[in-house]
Enzyme design. Structure first.
Site, PDB file in Angstrom:
ATOM      1  CG  ASP A 157      -2.011   1.093   1.525  1.00 11.88           C
ATOM      2  OD1 ASP A 157      -2.337   1.756   0.317  1.00 11.88           O
ATOM      3  OD2 ASP A 157      -2.082   1.605   2.299  1.00 11.88           O
ATOM      4  CB  SER A 158       0.278   4.798  -0.703  1.00  8.17           C
ATOM      5  OG  SER A 158      -0.971   4.844   0.139  1.00  8.17           O
ATOM      6  CE1 TYR A 171       3.146   6.029  -2.996  1.00  6.29           C
ATOM      7  CE2 TYR A 171       2.104   4.151  -3.848  1.00  6.29           C
ATOM      8  CZ  TYR A 171       3.061   4.760  -3.225  1.00  6.29           C
ATOM      9  OH  TYR A 171       4.314   4.023  -3.158  1.00  6.29           O
ATOM     10  N   GLY A 172      -2.990   8.977  -3.410  1.00  4.72           N
ATOM     11  CA  GLY A 172      -4.235   9.178  -4.088  1.00  4.72           C
ATOM     12  C   GLY A 172      -4.490  10.578  -4.593  1.00  4.72           C
ATOM     13  CB  CYS A 212      -3.383   0.597  -2.387  1.00  3.33           C
ATOM     14  SG  CYS A 212      -3.564   2.015  -3.060  1.00  3.33           S
ATOM     15  CB  THR A 217      -5.399   4.642  -4.932  1.00  4.59           C
ATOM     16  OG1 THR A 217      -6.228   5.284  -4.144  1.00  4.59           O
ATOM     17  CG2 THR A 217      -4.752   5.802  -5.831  1.00  4.59           C
ATOM     18  CD  GLU A 224      -0.235   6.771   6.523  1.00  9.21           C
ATOM     19  OE1 GLU A 224       1.050   6.667   6.835  1.00  9.21           O
ATOM     20  OE2 GLU A 224      -0.583   5.583   5.676  1.00  9.21           O
ATOM     21  CB  CYS A 284      -9.571   4.393   0.611  1.00  9.14           C
ATOM     22  SG  CYS A 284      -8.142   4.772   1.525  1.00  9.14           S
ATOM     23  CG  HIS A 298      -4.889   4.741   4.669  1.00  8.18           C
ATOM     24  ND1 HIS A 298      -4.519   4.554   3.440  1.00  8.18           N
ATOM     25  CD2 HIS A 298      -4.019   5.249   5.323  1.00  8.18           C
ATOM     26  CE1 HIS A 298      -3.220   4.545   3.346  1.00  8.18           C
ATOM     27  NE2 HIS A 298      -2.755   5.040   4.546  1.00  8.18           N
TER      28      HIS A 298
HETATM   29  N1  DGL Z   1      -4.958   3.260   0.828  1.00  9.88           N
HETATM   30  C1  DGL Z   1      -5.058   3.476  -0.383  1.00  9.88           C
HETATM   31  C2  DGL Z   1      -6.321   3.128  -1.056  1.00  9.88           C
HETATM   32  O1  DGL Z   1      -7.033   2.200  -0.647  1.00  9.88           O
HETATM   33  C3  DGL Z   1      -4.958   5.107  -0.599  1.00  9.88           C
HETATM   34  C4  DGL Z   1      -4.062   5.922   0.007  1.00  9.88           C
HETATM   35  C5  DGL Z   1      -3.495   7.110  -0.823  1.00  9.88           C
HETATM   36  O2  DGL Z   1      -4.009   7.968  -1.041  1.00  9.88           O
HETATM   37  O3  DGL Z   1      -2.065   6.827  -0.712  1.00  9.88           O
HETATM   38  O4  DGL Z   1      -6.766   3.689  -2.066  1.00  9.88           O
END
Ligand code: DGL
Length: 267
Positions: free
Chosen positions: A11-12, A43-44, A74, A76, A152, A184, A186
């Site tokens: 994941d990011s 990352y998103g 993830c 994204t 985070e 997501c 997170h």
């Molecule tokens: N955990 C990531 C997801 O499921 C996204 C986090 C990010 O934006 O980096 O999309």
């Protein structure tokens, strides 16, 4: 590919730990190596080319550890097309489930909300999957840019978190949705707070279990599932490993996990 090789999960940042939790429960004999790119999360909100470069670095690093499968924990990254992330690697690669069948089964009114990163929402992938399964459904997607930095940043007790939840929930409550997917990885970290905001009439779906099921089926299809022994879990971060450990504690029994800070350039 060897049966006793580990499964890579990425994941990011720390979000994918919500998927690792389910994977470990479903596949207790497997070893897992998790990579969260905590140096470069989120990352998103980045351009696609940059995200592709980062994920290729993580997958190459996992390949160098000899993994037999990679789970893209993830949403994204899943939106980029899982097969296109595989490159020249031979192992199976599994992305996040879009959960459309779970949502349609949970929603009597067929009014469905989607919480995800702005990038995931911009692809309309979840909306299209739900409408392909039931063209009569109404889908309400919301890009929740504030959630990942708050999670985070361990801002669970901040006043910004309930404010952001209220802001993103408002249009869905107005529309009268009765099922909501957390697309997501997170967001399960704040599932309790989201559930409290919507109340008991709204079913909150986390696609981690369905994703873990897909990962298991892909392994079984290749004859690579491990069926004995106690699996080991190694959690790696590209920065801030103490923070990763504190956040992991919210998801997993960390006493049985190893933690490592890594440099993706050193394989
Ligand atoms: N955990 C990531 C997801 O499921 C996204 C986090 C990010 O934006 O980096 O999309």
């Amino acid at each position: 590919m060897r049966k006793d090789a580990p499964i890579g999960v990425l994941d990011s940042g720390v979000g994918g730990l919500s998927v690792l939790k389910c994977l470990h429960q479903l596949l207790p004999h497997e070893d897992f190596i998790y990579v969260g790119d905590t140096a470069r999360t989120p990352y998103g909100t980045r351009p696609e080319q940059e995200i592709r470069k980062f994920v290729a670095e993580i997958i190459d690093w996992l390949a160098a550890q000899g993994v037999k499968e990679v789970v893209i924990a993830c949403n994204t990254l899943t939106m980029l097309g899982v097969e296109s992330l595989k490159g020249a690697h031979q192992f199976p690669i599994v992305g996040m489930s879009k959960g459309e069948q779970l949502l349609l089964a949970a929603s009597k009114k067929k009014k469905i909300g989607v919480f995800a990163t702005p990038f995931t929402i911009s692809t309309e992938a979840h909306k299209k999957a739900i409408l392909a399964a039931d063209p009569g459904a109404e889908v309400y997607p919301v890009g929740c840019a504030k959630f990942v930095p708050l999670i985070e940043g361990e801002q669970f007790e901040s006043k910004e978190l309930p404010e952001a939840i209220r802001e993103y929930a408002a249009p869905l409550k107005e529309a009268g949705v009765d099922a909501l997917i957390l697309s997501c990885t997170h967001y399960p970290f704040i599932k309790e707070q989201i559930t409290a905001e919507f109340g008991p009439e709204v079913t909150i779906i986390d696609p981690a279990e369905a994703t873990s099921q897909l990962a298991m089926e892909a392994l079984q299809a290749e004859g690579l599932a491990k069926t004995e022994g106690e699996g080991k879990v190694t959690i790696c971060g590209t920065a801030d490993i103490e923070r990763v450990q504190r956040l992991a504690q919210r998801m997993l029994p960390i006493e049985t996990c190893q933690f490592r800070e890594i440099n993706l350039q050193e394989k």
